[in-house]
Design a protein around this motif. Structure first.
Motif, PDB file in Angstrom:
ATOM      1  N   PHE A 250     -10.928 -81.649  36.625  1.00  0.00           N
ATOM      2  CA  PHE A 250     -10.313 -80.358  36.964  1.00  0.00           C
ATOM      3  C   PHE A 250      -9.547 -79.831  35.750  1.00  0.00           C
ATOM      4  CE2 PHE A 250      -7.032 -83.443  37.588  1.00  0.00           C
ATOM      5  CZ  PHE A 250      -5.836 -82.812  37.294  1.00  0.00           C
ATOM      6  N   THR A 251      -9.145 -78.571  35.819  1.00  0.00           N
ATOM      7  CA  THR A 251      -8.385 -77.950  34.721  1.00  0.00           C
ATOM      8  C   THR A 251      -7.136 -77.276  35.278  1.00  0.00           C
ATOM      9  OG1 THR A 251      -9.671 -75.898  34.941  1.00  0.00           O
ATOM     10  CG2 THR A 251     -10.456 -77.541  33.342  1.00  0.00           C
ATOM     11  N   ILE A 252      -6.157 -77.101  34.393  1.00  0.00           N
ATOM     12  CA  ILE A 252      -4.918 -76.379  34.765  1.00  0.00           C
ATOM     13  C   ILE A 252      -4.883 -75.098  33.943  1.00  0.00           C
ATOM     14  CG2 ILE A 252      -2.395 -76.457  34.797  1.00  0.00           C
ATOM     15  CD1 ILE A 252      -2.592 -79.496  34.981  1.00  0.00           C
ATOM     16  N   ASP A 253      -4.906 -73.977  34.639  1.00  0.00           N
ATOM     17  CA  ASP A 253      -4.902 -72.710  33.901  1.00  0.00           C
ATOM     18  C   ASP A 253      -3.471 -72.222  33.695  1.00  0.00           C
ATOM     19  OD1 ASP A 253      -4.036 -71.467  36.280  1.00  0.00           O
ATOM     20  OD2 ASP A 253      -6.107 -71.075  36.900  1.00  0.00           O
ATOM     21  N   PHE A 263       9.026 -71.259  39.473  1.00  0.00           N
ATOM     22  CA  PHE A 263       9.685 -71.972  40.561  1.00  0.00           C
ATOM     23  C   PHE A 263      10.960 -72.654  40.088  1.00  0.00           C
ATOM     24  CE2 PHE A 263      10.343 -75.918  42.990  1.00  0.00           C
ATOM     25  CZ  PHE A 263      10.462 -75.403  44.263  1.00  0.00           C
ATOM     26  N   PHE A 264      10.896 -73.322  38.896  1.00  0.00           N
ATOM     27  CA  PHE A 264      12.053 -74.058  38.412  1.00  0.00           C
ATOM     28  C   PHE A 264      12.984 -73.206  37.552  1.00  0.00           C
ATOM     29  CE2 PHE A 264       9.114 -77.609  39.291  1.00  0.00           C
ATOM     30  CZ  PHE A 264       9.943 -78.416  40.059  1.00  0.00           C
ATOM     31  N   GLY A 265      12.565 -72.036  37.196  1.00  0.00           N
ATOM     32  CA  GLY A 265      13.432 -71.153  36.410  1.00  0.00           C
ATOM     33  C   GLY A 265      13.594 -71.642  34.987  1.00  0.00           C
ATOM     34  N   THR A 266      12.683 -72.422  34.506  1.00  0.00           N
ATOM     35  CA  THR A 266      12.711 -72.907  33.119  1.00  0.00           C
ATOM     36  C   THR A 266      11.270 -73.184  32.698  1.00  0.00           C
ATOM     37  OG1 THR A 266      13.654 -74.566  31.614  1.00  0.00           O
ATOM     38  CG2 THR A 266      12.977 -75.335  33.777  1.00  0.00           C
ATOM     39  N   LYS A 267      11.014 -73.150  31.415  1.00  0.00           N
ATOM     40  CA  LYS A 267       9.628 -73.327  30.943  1.00  0.00           C
ATOM     41  C   LYS A 267       9.181 -74.781  31.145  1.00  0.00           C
ATOM     42  CE  LYS A 267       6.505 -72.295  27.170  1.00  0.00           C
ATOM     43  NZ  LYS A 267       6.358 -71.789  25.783  1.00  0.00           N
ATOM     44  N   ILE A 268       8.157 -74.938  31.957  1.00  0.00           N
ATOM     45  CA  ILE A 268       7.626 -76.270  32.280  1.00  0.00           C
ATOM     46  C   ILE A 268       6.479 -76.601  31.326  1.00  0.00           C
ATOM     47  CG2 ILE A 268       6.570 -77.712  34.065  1.00  0.00           C
ATOM     48  CD1 ILE A 268       9.442 -76.839  34.635  1.00  0.00           C
ATOM     49  N   ASP A 269       6.520 -77.855  30.819  1.00  0.00           N
ATOM     50  CA  ASP A 269       5.454 -78.309  29.900  1.00  0.00           C
ATOM     51  C   ASP A 269       4.486 -79.191  30.690  1.00  0.00           C
ATOM     52  OD1 ASP A 269       3.971 -78.762  27.626  1.00  0.00           O
ATOM     53  OD2 ASP A 269       5.190 -80.480  26.996  1.00  0.00           O
ATOM     54  N   VAL A 270       3.232 -78.784  30.757  1.00  0.00           N
ATOM     55  CA  VAL A 270       2.202 -79.543  31.483  1.00  0.00           C
ATOM     56  C   VAL A 270       1.155 -80.016  30.470  1.00  0.00           C
ATOM     57  CG1 VAL A 270       0.467 -79.513  33.297  1.00  0.00           C
ATOM     58  CG2 VAL A 270       2.572 -78.153  33.542  1.00  0.00           C
ATOM     59  N   LYS A 271       0.963 -81.344  30.415  1.00  0.00           N
ATOM     60  CA  LYS A 271      -0.044 -81.914  29.506  1.00  0.00           C
ATOM     61  C   LYS A 271      -1.017 -82.791  30.299  1.00  0.00           C
ATOM     62  CE  LYS A 271       2.769 -81.950  25.309  1.00  0.00           C
ATOM     63  NZ  LYS A 271       3.342 -82.791  24.219  1.00  0.00           N
ATOM     64  N   MET A 272      -2.305 -82.728  29.913  1.00  0.00           N
ATOM     65  CA  MET A 272      -3.323 -83.519  30.617  1.00  0.00           C
ATOM     66  C   MET A 272      -4.303 -84.120  29.610  1.00  0.00           C
ATOM     67  SD  MET A 272      -5.717 -82.421  33.840  1.00  0.00           S
ATOM     68  CE  MET A 272      -6.667 -81.244  32.882  1.00  0.00           C
ATOM     69  N   LYS A 277      -5.656 -87.729  33.607  1.00  0.00           N
ATOM     70  CA  LYS A 277      -4.259 -88.089  33.818  1.00  0.00           C
ATOM     71  C   LYS A 277      -3.372 -87.166  32.994  1.00  0.00           C
ATOM     72  CE  LYS A 277      -5.268 -92.975  34.667  1.00  0.00           C
ATOM     73  NZ  LYS A 277      -4.992 -94.379  34.234  1.00  0.00           N
ATOM     74  N   GLY A 278      -2.125 -86.975  33.457  1.00  0.00           N
ATOM     75  CA  GLY A 278      -1.233 -86.094  32.705  1.00  0.00           C
ATOM     76  C   GLY A 278       0.219 -86.257  33.131  1.00  0.00           C
ATOM     77  N   LYS A 279       1.058 -85.399  32.613  1.00  0.00           N
ATOM     78  CA  LYS A 279       2.471 -85.447  32.972  1.00  0.00           C
ATOM     79  C   LYS A 279       3.054 -84.030  32.938  1.00  0.00           C
ATOM     80  CE  LYS A 279       4.117 -86.392  28.265  1.00  0.00           C
ATOM     81  NZ  LYS A 279       4.937 -87.306  27.433  1.00  0.00           N
ATOM     82  N   ILE A 280       4.124 -83.851  33.759  1.00  0.00           N
ATOM     83  CA  ILE A 280       4.841 -82.570  33.829  1.00  0.00           C
ATOM     84  C   ILE A 280       6.262 -82.810  33.330  1.00  0.00           C
ATOM     85  CG2 ILE A 280       5.699 -80.738  35.341  1.00  0.00           C
ATOM     86  CD1 ILE A 280       3.398 -81.434  37.259  1.00  0.00           C
ATOM     87  N   THR A 281       6.676 -82.036  32.343  1.00  0.00           N
ATOM     88  CA  THR A 281       8.021 -82.174  31.780  1.00  0.00           C
ATOM     89  C   THR A 281       8.871 -80.973  32.220  1.00  0.00           C
ATOM     90  OG1 THR A 281       7.109 -83.314  29.856  1.00  0.00           O
ATOM     91  CG2 THR A 281       9.361 -82.452  29.663  1.00  0.00           C
ATOM     92  N   ILE A 282      10.011 -81.311  32.893  1.00  0.00           N
ATOM     93  CA  ILE A 282      10.923 -80.250  33.351  1.00  0.00           C
ATOM     94  C   ILE A 282      12.200 -80.358  32.534  1.00  0.00           C
ATOM     95  CG2 ILE A 282      12.139 -79.267  35.343  1.00  0.00           C
ATOM     96  CD1 ILE A 282      10.191 -80.803  37.138  1.00  0.00           C
ATOM     97  N   PRO A 283      12.453 -79.443  31.616  1.00  0.00           N
ATOM     98  CA  PRO A 283      13.669 -79.518  30.795  1.00  0.00           C
ATOM     99  C   PRO A 283      14.895 -78.962  31.551  1.00  0.00           C
ATOM    100  CG  PRO A 283      12.368 -77.638  30.127  1.00  0.00           C
ATOM    101  CD  PRO A 283      11.580 -78.316  31.198  1.00  0.00           C
ATOM    102  N   PHE A 284      16.086 -79.466  31.215  1.00  0.00           N
ATOM    103  CA  PHE A 284      17.326 -78.905  31.742  1.00  0.00           C
ATOM    104  C   PHE A 284      18.320 -78.841  30.588  1.00  0.00           C
ATOM    105  CE2 PHE A 284      17.361 -83.454  32.484  1.00  0.00           C
ATOM    106  CZ  PHE A 284      18.602 -83.854  32.000  1.00  0.00           C
ATOM    107  N   HIS A 285      19.318 -77.941  30.729  1.00  0.00           N
ATOM    108  CA  HIS A 285      20.219 -77.656  29.606  1.00  0.00           C
ATOM    109  C   HIS A 285      21.661 -78.085  29.846  1.00  0.00           C
ATOM    110  CE1 HIS A 285      16.837 -75.385  28.070  1.00  0.00           C
ATOM    111  NE2 HIS A 285      16.809 -74.688  29.206  1.00  0.00           N
ATOM    112  N   SER A 286      21.954 -78.502  31.093  1.00  0.00           N
ATOM    113  CA  SER A 286      23.319 -78.941  31.393  1.00  0.00           C
ATOM    114  C   SER A 286      23.299 -79.722  32.700  1.00  0.00           C
ATOM    115  CB  SER A 286      24.266 -77.740  31.529  1.00  0.00           C
ATOM    116  OG  SER A 286      23.847 -76.936  32.636  1.00  0.00           O
TER     117      SER A 286
END
Length: 299
Positions: A250-253, A263-272, A277-286
Motif C-alpha cells: 500500500f502507499t500513503i499519499d 488532527f494533531f495540530g503539528t507537522k507529522i512525519d510519516v516514513k515507510m 513497515k514504517g513509523k509515525i513521528t509526532i513532534p511536540f514543543h513543550s
C-alpha cells in the motif's frame, strides 16, 4: 619342543601319503581325507600354483626380503592355505607373501593347510582370508568385492554375511571404483587416503576429480580440507537465485499525511520502508504541547 617335532614329523608323514597314487584324495568323502583336510602338511613348493583369484596384486620387495630373512631364521610360523586340484597339485588360497618369500630363500617345501573347495569357494576364501590377514590397499579390496559381485553374483547383503563386513563398508569400497583411474592409482600408491577418495567421489566430473586430486597432492591437503574443497565446488554449481524486492502492498499519499497534521495540530512525519513497515513521528514543543497531544490520542 617335543610337540613341535612330533607335529613336523606328522606333517611329513601325511605329505608322503599324498604322494601315493593309491591314496589320491579328490573329495571330502575319500579314504584318508579326514587325515589330510584341515591338517598342517609339508607340501613341495613346486606343486603349488598361484591362485588366480588372489586379490593382492602389489607386493613390496623390501617387505618380502624382510619376511624371507625371518623365515630363514625361524621357519614358516604360520602355514599357508591351499586347495587340492589334482594328484600332487595344489592351488594357493592364502599366504602368497609367505610362499613368495619361501621361494626367495630356496625352500623346497612349505607347511600348508589343505582344503577341498570349488572355484567359488576358493574365491571367497581368498578374499576373506586376505582382507583379514593382510593390509590390502583400498582399491584391491574394492576390486575383490566387485569380483564377488560379477563372478559369484553375490548381492551386497550376501557379501556382508560372507565376509563379515557391514554393507555400508562394502558400498564405500565399491564407490572408489567410480574414481578416475589416475586417482585410483594414487590411492594404491599411497599418495592419498581412502578418506580423500571418498570425498572426491562426490564430484561426478572426472576432469574436476583429477584437478582436485592434483591440489591434494601438491598442497598436501587433509581429508577435511578436501571435503571443504569439494563442498565449495558443489556450491558453485548451484544456480544463483536473483533477490526480488518485495513491493509495498500500500502507499500513503499526501492527503493522508495532511489529515495527521491537521488532527494533531503539528507537522507529522510519516516514513515507510519498501517492506511495508514504517513509523509515525509526532513532534511536540513543550510540556503543554505534549499533554495536548496525549488528550487528542485519548479522546
Amino acid at each position: 619342543m617335543a610337540k613341535a617335532i612330533q607335529k613336523q614329523a606328522l606333517g611329513r608323514g601325511l605329505s608322503a601319503l599324498l604322494k601315493d597314487p593309491e591314496n589320491d584324495i579328490k573329495s571330502i568323502g575319500d579314504k584318508n581325507a579326514d587325515k589330510v583336510v584341515g591338517n598342517i602338511i609339508e607340501l613341495d613348493i613346486d606343486s603349488i600354483e598361484i591362485n588366480p583369484f588372489q586379490p593382492r596384486t602389489n607386493f613390496n620387495e623390501d617387505s618380502l626380503q624382510e619376511l624371507a630373512s625371518s623365515i630363514k631364521e625361524l621357519g614358516v610360523i604360520q602355514p599357508i592355505t591351499v586347495r587340492k586340484l589334482d594328484f600332487n597339485k595344489y592351488q594357493l588360497i592364502s599366504g602368497e607373501r609367505r610362499l613368495r618369500a619361501s621361494k626367495l630363500i630356496g625352500l623346497a617345501s612349505i607347511p600348508s593347510y589343505i582344503r577341498i573347495a570349488n572355484d567359488n569357494e576358493s574365491l571367497i576364501m581368498a578374499l576373506v582370508e586376505n582382507i583379514q590377514r593382510h593390509d590390502l590397499d583400498p582399491i584391491e579390496i574394492a576390486l575383490s568385492y566387485q569380483r564377488l559381485i560379477d563372478e559369484i553374483q553375490l548381492t551386497q547383503e550376501q557379501m556382508s554375511d560372507r565376509v563379515g563386513k557391514k554393507r555400508s563398508t562394502i558400498a564405500n569400497y565399491l564407490r572408489l571404483l567410480k574414481l578416475d583411474p589416475i586417482i585410483q592409482t594414487g590411492i594404491r600408491d599411497g599418495f592419498i587416503s581412502m578418506g580423500h577418495g571418498r570425498a572426491i567421489i562426490n564430484v561426478d566430473n572426472q576432469d574436476i576429480q583429477t584437478d582436485i586430486y592434483q591440489k591434494i597432492v601438491s598442497q598436501n591437503l587433509s581429508v577435511r580440507e578436501t571435503e571443504a574443497l569439494v563442498k565449495n565446488y558443489q556450491e558453485s554449481l548451484k544456480p544463483v537465485v536473483a533477490k526480488t524486492n518485495k513491493s509495498v502492498s500500500f502507499t500513503i499519499d499526501e492527503n493522508q499525511k495532511k489529515e495527521f497534521t491537521d488532527f494533531f495540530g503539528t507537522k507529522i512525519d510519516v516514513k515507510m520502508a519498501r517492506n511495508g513497515k514504517g513509523k509515525i513521528t509526532i513532534p511536540f514543543h513543550s510540556e503543554e504541547d505534549f499533554k495536548r497531544i496525549i488528550k487528542l490520542i485519548k479522546s
